[in-house]
Design a protein around this motif. Structure first.
Motif, PDB file in Angstrom:
ATOM      1  N   PRO A  39       0.819  -1.210   0.000  1.00  0.00           N
ATOM      2  CA  PRO A  39       0.000   0.000   0.000  1.00  0.00           C
ATOM      3  C   PRO A  39       0.857   1.268   0.000  1.00  0.00           C
ATOM      4  O   PRO A  39       1.906   1.327   0.657  1.00  0.00           O
ATOM      5  CB  PRO A  39      -0.812  -0.118   1.287  1.00  0.00           C
ATOM      6  CG  PRO A  39      -0.896  -1.595   1.541  1.00  0.00           C
ATOM      7  CD  PRO A  39       0.431  -2.133   1.092  1.00  0.00           C
ATOM      8  N   MET A  40       0.409   2.298  -0.717  1.00  0.00           N
ATOM      9  CA  MET A  40       1.098   3.578  -0.840  1.00  0.00           C
ATOM     10  C   MET A  40       0.146   4.685  -0.397  1.00  0.00           C
ATOM     11  O   MET A  40      -0.424   5.420  -1.220  1.00  0.00           O
ATOM     12  CB  MET A  40       1.556   3.770  -2.294  1.00  0.00           C
ATOM     13  CG  MET A  40       2.354   2.587  -2.829  1.00  0.00           C
ATOM     14  SD  MET A  40       2.677   2.653  -4.609  1.00  0.00           S
ATOM     15  CE  MET A  40       4.001   3.856  -4.663  1.00  0.00           C
ATOM     16  N   PRO A  41      -0.089   4.837   0.905  1.00  0.00           N
ATOM     17  CA  PRO A  41      -1.139   5.748   1.409  1.00  0.00           C
ATOM     18  C   PRO A  41      -0.924   7.210   1.065  1.00  0.00           C
ATOM     19  O   PRO A  41      -1.888   7.984   0.995  1.00  0.00           O
ATOM     20  CB  PRO A  41      -1.102   5.517   2.924  1.00  0.00           C
ATOM     21  CG  PRO A  41       0.259   4.955   3.202  1.00  0.00           C
ATOM     22  CD  PRO A  41       0.627   4.159   2.015  1.00  0.00           C
ATOM     23  N   ASP A  42       0.305   7.614   0.816  1.00  0.00           N
ATOM     24  CA  ASP A  42       0.572   9.037   0.544  1.00  0.00           C
ATOM     25  C   ASP A  42       0.643   9.355  -0.941  1.00  0.00           C
ATOM     26  O   ASP A  42       1.103  10.432  -1.328  1.00  0.00           O
ATOM     27  CB  ASP A  42       1.893   9.443   1.219  1.00  0.00           C
ATOM     28  CG  ASP A  42       1.822   9.284   2.731  1.00  0.00           C
ATOM     29  OD1 ASP A  42       0.716   9.483   3.286  1.00  0.00           O
ATOM     30  OD2 ASP A  42       2.853   8.932   3.339  1.00  0.00           O
ATOM     31  N   LEU A  43       0.199   8.440  -1.747  1.00  0.00           N
ATOM     32  CA  LEU A  43       0.299   8.627  -3.191  1.00  0.00           C
ATOM     33  C   LEU A  43      -0.605   9.773  -3.656  1.00  0.00           C
ATOM     34  O   LEU A  43      -1.729   9.932  -3.183  1.00  0.00           O
ATOM     35  CB  LEU A  43      -0.111   7.331  -3.902  1.00  0.00           C
ATOM     36  CG  LEU A  43       0.292   7.188  -5.376  1.00  0.00           C
ATOM     37  CD1 LEU A  43       1.805   7.182  -5.532  1.00  0.00           C
ATOM     38  CD2 LEU A  43      -0.290   5.895  -5.945  1.00  0.00           C
ATOM     39  N   ALA A  44      -0.093  10.564  -4.585  1.00  0.00           N
ATOM     40  CA  ALA A  44      -0.856  11.699  -5.122  1.00  0.00           C
ATOM     41  C   ALA A  44      -2.102  11.221  -5.859  1.00  0.00           C
ATOM     42  O   ALA A  44      -2.155  10.117  -6.390  1.00  0.00           O
ATOM     43  CB  ALA A  44       0.027  12.514  -6.060  1.00  0.00           C
ATOM     44  N   ALA A  45      -3.101  12.094  -5.905  1.00  0.00           N
ATOM     45  CA  ALA A  45      -4.391  11.724  -6.498  1.00  0.00           C
ATOM     46  C   ALA A  45      -4.281  11.453  -7.994  1.00  0.00           C
ATOM     47  O   ALA A  45      -5.082  10.704  -8.556  1.00  0.00           O
ATOM     48  CB  ALA A  45      -5.400  12.822  -6.239  1.00  0.00           C
ATOM     49  N   ASN A  46      -3.299  12.069  -8.655  1.00  0.00           N
ATOM     50  CA  ASN A  46      -3.179  11.884 -10.104  1.00  0.00           C
ATOM     51  C   ASN A  46      -2.254  10.720 -10.477  1.00  0.00           C
ATOM     52  O   ASN A  46      -1.946  10.511 -11.645  1.00  0.00           O
ATOM     53  CB  ASN A  46      -2.671  13.166 -10.769  1.00  0.00           C
ATOM     54  CG  ASN A  46      -1.260  13.521 -10.300  1.00  0.00           C
ATOM     55  OD1 ASN A  46      -0.721  12.920  -9.362  1.00  0.00           O
ATOM     56  ND2 ASN A  46      -0.666  14.521 -10.949  1.00  0.00           N
ATOM     57  N   ALA A  79      -6.334   5.223  -6.030  1.00  0.00           N
ATOM     58  CA  ALA A  79      -7.042   4.657  -4.874  1.00  0.00           C
ATOM     59  C   ALA A  79      -6.638   3.197  -4.664  1.00  0.00           C
ATOM     60  O   ALA A  79      -6.444   2.751  -3.528  1.00  0.00           O
ATOM     61  CB  ALA A  79      -8.544   4.774  -5.092  1.00  0.00           C
ATOM     62  N   GLU A  80      -6.532   2.432  -5.763  1.00  0.00           N
ATOM     63  CA  GLU A  80      -6.130   1.024  -5.639  1.00  0.00           C
ATOM     64  C   GLU A  80      -4.702   0.909  -5.103  1.00  0.00           C
ATOM     65  O   GLU A  80      -4.402   0.072  -4.251  1.00  0.00           O
ATOM     66  CB  GLU A  80      -6.233   0.324  -6.992  1.00  0.00           C
ATOM     67  CG  GLU A  80      -7.665   0.075  -7.444  1.00  0.00           C
ATOM     68  CD  GLU A  80      -7.737  -0.542  -8.823  1.00  0.00           C
ATOM     69  OE1 GLU A  80      -8.560  -1.463  -9.011  1.00  0.00           O
ATOM     70  OE2 GLU A  80      -6.962  -0.113  -9.714  1.00  0.00           O
TER      71      GLU A  80
END
Length: 639
Positions: A124-131, A167-168
């Motif tokens: 999981p990458m919880p801090d990933l940017a929305a784009n 999100a995934e």
């Protein structure tokens, strides 16, 4: 766009040099790199994919017998969707039968099929940017595999160019991979698949590769517990058919005594083939599934004699189903011969010797060195390509049928090695006759079996011992068995103290009416009274398949007294041997007494079944007429 592989760098550092108006150069300003792509598989083979610790990161780019993620050739038929007949019930061509399995479609066929998928997960990458976006793909082994993704509780095929959403990636994604076939030739494909996760954020991309290997297809050995006995059952009311049917019913009594289910019967009548050991070899492949339980697929290996041995179709029409697949290998151009029957494939139990380790055991097969004949190349290549059981070839050119199961077997044992080796002993068999003659019983018939519709030789002990041909036959057998024993001792480290010698007699003579052991005639299968006996050592004459070369041995031998070594191991201490029908002296069959003693000393409780007609007279015994499915829950990598 800048692409970074995690193998090379865990973090991207971008330095910008700022030029001030004064002309001086400031210290570099470091910007944080993008989140690092991290794909995991079950590298330590414990049944789970670790996305929080480091247990599944070390060695994820390599593979060895001891460590590395594995996946299964998903070639079973969990929903029984594969057809077994064509329109109007007509037989399907062999190619159509063999081509259908769960891995040939693009869907996951239910919960059982999902269990056959090896799991991969993205960390999981919880801090990933929305784009941000991601992509998952197989970059090596593409045509040999299928990759699936789990979304909203359902599996779907990963399509080329398909993207993962931010999100995934924040939550982590579950994936499943399956093999579309076994490894057939490592020169073409060695079973390796490389899966890549790429994550793009703010114009920069990181990626991570994981290497998996297809689990090897392995053959069973006798330390694995028997779970099911298989036997062919024919129809008909002729003497041979009735005798074979009696054998099947008697066999059920033996399996019941061993607390095993009744034998599973295959259709022999349609194919005129009672040699259940010969037209296929049960194999298996496995990985560790959820909860640490072994996820195992049985895979039936059809003999390469497919153009004339139609009984092999049973692996697709009767045995393939949930948890069981089947494969058909390329047949030799000449149709295949007796060396290609699966009674000529046995497996030494696991061992380590002289720096070599075989945690799943090692295959032995027979060959004819005098003529250079070996089992079909397609089979030998496939077995060697698994990289686990390194087939060892022994000389069987002295035998009429030429199968290793005619003179050697392996028995479970409560010893550090865990097994013993048993071999046929012609010298011990002759000594039994010599002792009987010395005690004044030379006039006794060698065979105590009643005659009737079943041909029984009339030779006496004196006649047998007086025959120079008989002496030569057994001297040849003893010498050739000793040569193979020396090879097996050298290769495995087994000692004389771990070898069980089982009395036996061999002969070149025919077993048919009016022919004695002293006239040197050979058994002619094409002249046998039942069609289903013709197929034992070679194809029927009408098939055109390869017959064994007479140059290998002018008159190869077969078991004369029913070969006790060619029996059926039911469990750790129960063994079914062919009824001996040897000379009866003082109310006891001297061969039965000696064979019983040999096996009892090895810790076996032995019982006997009458296989004289049609098996023994067809140059086979109990083992040749049966097959076994065995427990495959132990890890093949040796843990």
């Amino acid at each position: 766009m800048r692409i970074i592989h995690r193998r090379r760098a865990a973090l991207v550092v971008s330095a910008a040099t700022v030029l001030l108006t004064t002309g001086t150069v400031a210290a570099p300003v470091h910007a944080a790199g993008p989140p690092t792509a991290d794909l995991r598989a079950d590298v330590d083979r414990d049944g789970s994919v670790d996305v929080t610790g480091a247990t599944d990161t070390v060695g994820e780019d390599t593979w060895s017998t001891a460590r590395g993620a594995v996946f299964l050739p998903n070639i079973d038929d969990d929903t029984k969707r594969c057809p077994t007949t064509g329109p109007r019930g007509r037989p399907l061509p062999d190619g159509r039968l063999a081509s259908c399995n769960d891995a040939q479609d693009a869907i996951v066929n239910g919960a059982d099929d999902a269990a056959d998928l090896a799991r991969l997960r993205t960390v999981p990458m919880p801090d990933l940017a929305a784009n941000a976006t991601g992509r998952i793909e197989v970059v090596s082994g593409v045509s040999r595999t299928r990759l699936h993704i789990k979304r909203a509780g359902k599996w779907s095929l990963v399509l080329p160019g398909q993207k993962l959403t931010a999100a995934e990636l924040r939550d982590g994604v579950e994936l499943g991979i399956e093999g579309r076939d076994i490894i057939r030739d490592r020169a073409v494909w060695d079973g390796r698949a490389v899966v890549r996760l790429s994550v793009t954020s703010d114009g920069r991309t990181t990626s991570d590769d994981v290497t998996l290997r297809l689990a090897p297809l392995l053959t069973h050995h006798h330390v694995q517990q028997t779970q099911q006995v298989l036997v062919t059952k024919v129809k008909g009311t002729d003497p041979g058919s009735r005798a074979q049917q009696k054998f099947v019913s008697d066999l059920a009594e033996h399996t019941k005594a061993a607390n095993l289910p009744a034998p599973r019967t295959l259709d022999g009548g349609s194919y005129n083939d009672i040699w259940t050991q010969d037209f296929f070899e049960p194999g298996y492949t496995s990985m560790t599934g959820p909860g640490g339980q072994r996820q195992t697929l049985r895979i039936m290996i059809r003999s390469v004699q497919s153009s004339w041995r139609d009984a092999g179709r049973e692996v697709f029409t009767k045995l393939r189903g949930p948890g069981t697949g089947a494969v058909q290998l390329a047949e030799a151009a000449d149709g295949g011969g007796t060396l290609d029957s699966m009674g000529n494939l046995e497996t030494i139990p696991p061992y380590t010797h002289n720096g070599q380790s075989f945690p799943a055991g090692r295959i032995i097969q027979g060959q004819f060195p005098a003529t250079g004949e070996k089992p079909a190349k397609s089979l030998r290549t496939m077995l060697a390509s698994q990289g686990m059981q390194s087939p060892l070839l022994l000389d069987t050119g002295w035998l009429h049928v030429g199968h290793v199961d005619e003179f050697v077997q392996f028995l479970p044992a409560d010893t550090p090695r865990g097994w013993r080796m048993a071999v046929a002993d012609p010298e011990a068999g002759l000594q039994l006759l010599k002792d009987a003659k010395a005690a004044g019983h030379g006039g006794k018939r060698l065979f105590s079996r009643p005659g009737g519709t079943h041909p029984v030789p009339k030779d006496t002990i004196d006649q047998t011992l007086a025959s120079s041909r008989h002496a030569e036959d057994n001297a040849l057998a003893a010498r050739k068995i000793a040569e193979s024993v020396e090879i097996l001792k050298r290769e495995t480290g087994v000692t004389d103290a771990e070898i069980v010698k089982v009395p036996a007699l061999y002969s070149r003579a025919s077993k048919w009416p009016g022919v004695s052991a002293t006239d040197g005639s050979r058994l002619s299968r094409t002249g046998s009274p039942d069609a289903f006996m013709d197929i034992r050592g070679k194809a029927p004459a009408k098939s055109g398949a390869k017959a064994r070369s007479s140059a290998a041995a002018p008159e190869p031998t077969s078991a004369w007294i029913p070969g006790a070594i060619n029996g059926l191991l039911l469990n750790d201490n129960r063994y079914v041997a062919p009824k001996q029908w040897g000379p009866v002296i003082d109310g006891k069959d001297i061969f039965t007494t000696a064979v019983t003693s040999a096996y009892e000393k090895a810790g076996m409780k032995i019982s006997y079944i009458d296989d004289y007609y049609p098996y023994h007279l067809g140059s086979g015994e109990v083992h040749c007429g049966t097959n076994t499915l065995r427990d495959a829950s132990a890890a093949w990598w040796g843990r």
